[in-house]
Design a protein around this motif. Sequence first.
Motif, PDB file in Angstrom:
ATOM      1  N   LEU A  51      46.674  38.857  38.783  1.00 16.35           N
ATOM      2  CA  LEU A  51      45.320  38.427  38.437  1.00 16.35           C
ATOM      3  C   LEU A  51      44.517  38.074  39.692  1.00 16.35           C
ATOM      4  O   LEU A  51      43.338  38.452  39.805  1.00 16.35           O
ATOM      5  N   ALA A  52      45.145  37.377  40.635  1.00 17.52           N
ATOM      6  CA  ALA A  52      44.460  37.049  41.896  1.00 17.52           C
ATOM      7  C   ALA A  52      44.090  38.308  42.664  1.00 17.52           C
ATOM      8  O   ALA A  52      43.004  38.397  43.255  1.00 17.52           O
ATOM      9  N   SER A  53      44.987  39.296  42.656  1.00 20.49           N
ATOM     10  CA  SER A  53      44.698  40.544  43.354  1.00 20.49           C
ATOM     11  C   SER A  53      43.517  41.271  42.725  1.00 20.49           C
ATOM     12  O   SER A  53      42.647  41.795  43.431  1.00 20.49           O
ATOM     13  N   VAL A  54      43.451  41.296  41.393  1.00 18.65           N
ATOM     14  CA  VAL A  54      42.334  41.953  40.709  1.00 18.65           C
ATOM     15  C   VAL A  54      41.020  41.251  41.032  1.00 18.65           C
ATOM     16  O   VAL A  54      39.990  41.893  41.300  1.00 18.65           O
ATOM     17  N   ILE A  55      41.027  39.916  41.029  1.00 17.21           N
ATOM     18  CA  ILE A  55      39.813  39.163  41.359  1.00 17.21           C
ATOM     19  C   ILE A  55      39.384  39.442  42.793  1.00 17.21           C
ATOM     20  O   ILE A  55      38.189  39.596  43.088  1.00 17.21           O
ATOM     21  N   CYS A  56      40.348  39.505  43.707  1.00 15.13           N
ATOM     22  CA  CYS A  56      40.020  39.781  45.112  1.00 15.13           C
ATOM     23  C   CYS A  56      39.360  41.145  45.269  1.00 15.13           C
ATOM     24  O   CYS A  56      38.364  41.280  45.994  1.00 15.13           O
ATOM     25  N   TRP A  57      39.890  42.157  44.586  1.00 14.78           N
ATOM     26  CA  TRP A  57      39.278  43.480  44.698  1.00 14.78           C
ATOM     27  C   TRP A  57      37.884  43.502  44.089  1.00 14.78           C
ATOM     28  O   TRP A  57      36.984  44.194  44.594  1.00 14.78           O
ATOM     29  N   ILE A  99      35.819  40.958  44.108  1.00 16.64           N
ATOM     30  CA  ILE A  99      34.974  40.299  45.104  1.00 16.64           C
ATOM     31  C   ILE A  99      34.648  41.250  46.247  1.00 16.64           C
ATOM     32  O   ILE A  99      33.506  41.316  46.726  1.00 16.64           O
ATOM     33  N   VAL A 100      35.642  42.005  46.691  1.00 14.74           N
ATOM     34  CA  VAL A 100      35.429  42.941  47.806  1.00 14.74           C
ATOM     35  C   VAL A 100      34.381  43.980  47.433  1.00 14.74           C
ATOM     36  O   VAL A 100      33.467  44.290  48.221  1.00 14.74           O
ATOM     37  N   ILE A 101      34.478  44.541  46.245  1.00 15.17           N
ATOM     38  CA  ILE A 101      33.504  45.553  45.816  1.00 15.17           C
ATOM     39  C   ILE A 101      32.105  44.946  45.702  1.00 15.17           C
ATOM     40  O   ILE A 101      31.109  45.535  46.143  1.00 15.17           O
ATOM     41  N   GLU A 102      32.028  43.744  45.113  1.00 14.59           N
ATOM     42  CA  GLU A 102      30.715  43.087  44.961  1.00 14.59           C
ATOM     43  C   GLU A 102      30.097  42.775  46.318  1.00 14.59           C
ATOM     44  O   GLU A 102      28.896  42.979  46.530  1.00 14.59           O
ATOM     45  N   LEU A 118      39.048  34.655  48.732  1.00 17.31           N
ATOM     46  CA  LEU A 118      39.822  35.620  49.516  1.00 17.31           C
ATOM     47  C   LEU A 118      40.704  34.907  50.530  1.00 17.31           C
ATOM     48  O   LEU A 118      41.884  35.265  50.694  1.00 17.31           O
ATOM     49  N   ALA A 119      40.144  33.916  51.216  1.00 14.11           N
ATOM     50  CA  ALA A 119      40.926  33.184  52.201  1.00 14.11           C
ATOM     51  C   ALA A 119      42.073  32.426  51.543  1.00 14.11           C
ATOM     52  O   ALA A 119      43.201  32.401  52.061  1.00 14.11           O
TER      53      ALA A 119
END
Length: 257
Positions: free
Chosen positions: A50-56, A58-61, A148-149
């Motif tokens: 779930l954390a990985s999906v949220i990070c990706w 955020i990266v796209i946004e 992300l950090a």
Amino acid sequence: MNPTDATTQAATNGTDAALNAMAAGPDLSAVGLFLHADWVGKLVIILLVLASVICWAIVIEKAVLFRRLGAQVKHLVSAAAPGAGPAAAATPQGEELAAQVLRAGAREWREGRDHDESRAEYRYRIEHTMRGTIAALMRRAEPGLPFLATTGAVAPFVGLFGTVWGIMRSFASIAQSNDTSLAVVAPGIAEALFATAIGLAAAIPAVIAYNRLTVRLSKMRQVANGAASDLASGLSRRPPATSHGAPVHARAHAAAE
């Protein structure tokens, strides 16, 4: 076929299926390792995924947002370029970065310079207003970066916790079975190490994305502040003064409109 033969045939088929499963070995695929894990291991894996999906997300946004911010910073730089003239202090419409910064600088320019205010102080006032607007708008692009950090720093330890828990569980099952063969030990160890792999898979992209995004945001902030300084320098060279009965800031207001 009589009932006895049918029962015997079913038992034989069940035995053959069990032997085939044992010969094939345990399911060491990602899905198999997840399904074989206990509730603690499954919770760790679910949190990391779930954390990985949220990070990706955020990266796209942020990639889309920073591209738009970069275009606005270029617009601001072009307005501050030599030869842009007083028209750079016009009042553009919209809520984009360049428009808001130019409106802030034009507002201070039109107020004019006080009688006891030097040109350096006048320039600082214009520049300070534009820099404040830039800082406020850049802060709007920061939400999501701390996540992300945090993911990059915490995800490996969460995965390590899942690994330690899985190894403890594997050792407990070994002690209960009194069998230390590799065929018995390997599935539990693989299941435990799977959590660490998921933690690293979540942490590494998060760290890379955080570093790249923060550096890019810092560069855009520096370029925008440099443009604000150039704009303030150019505007301060045209301080309000009475000429032919009309103040300069009044004429600038009319030209901006």
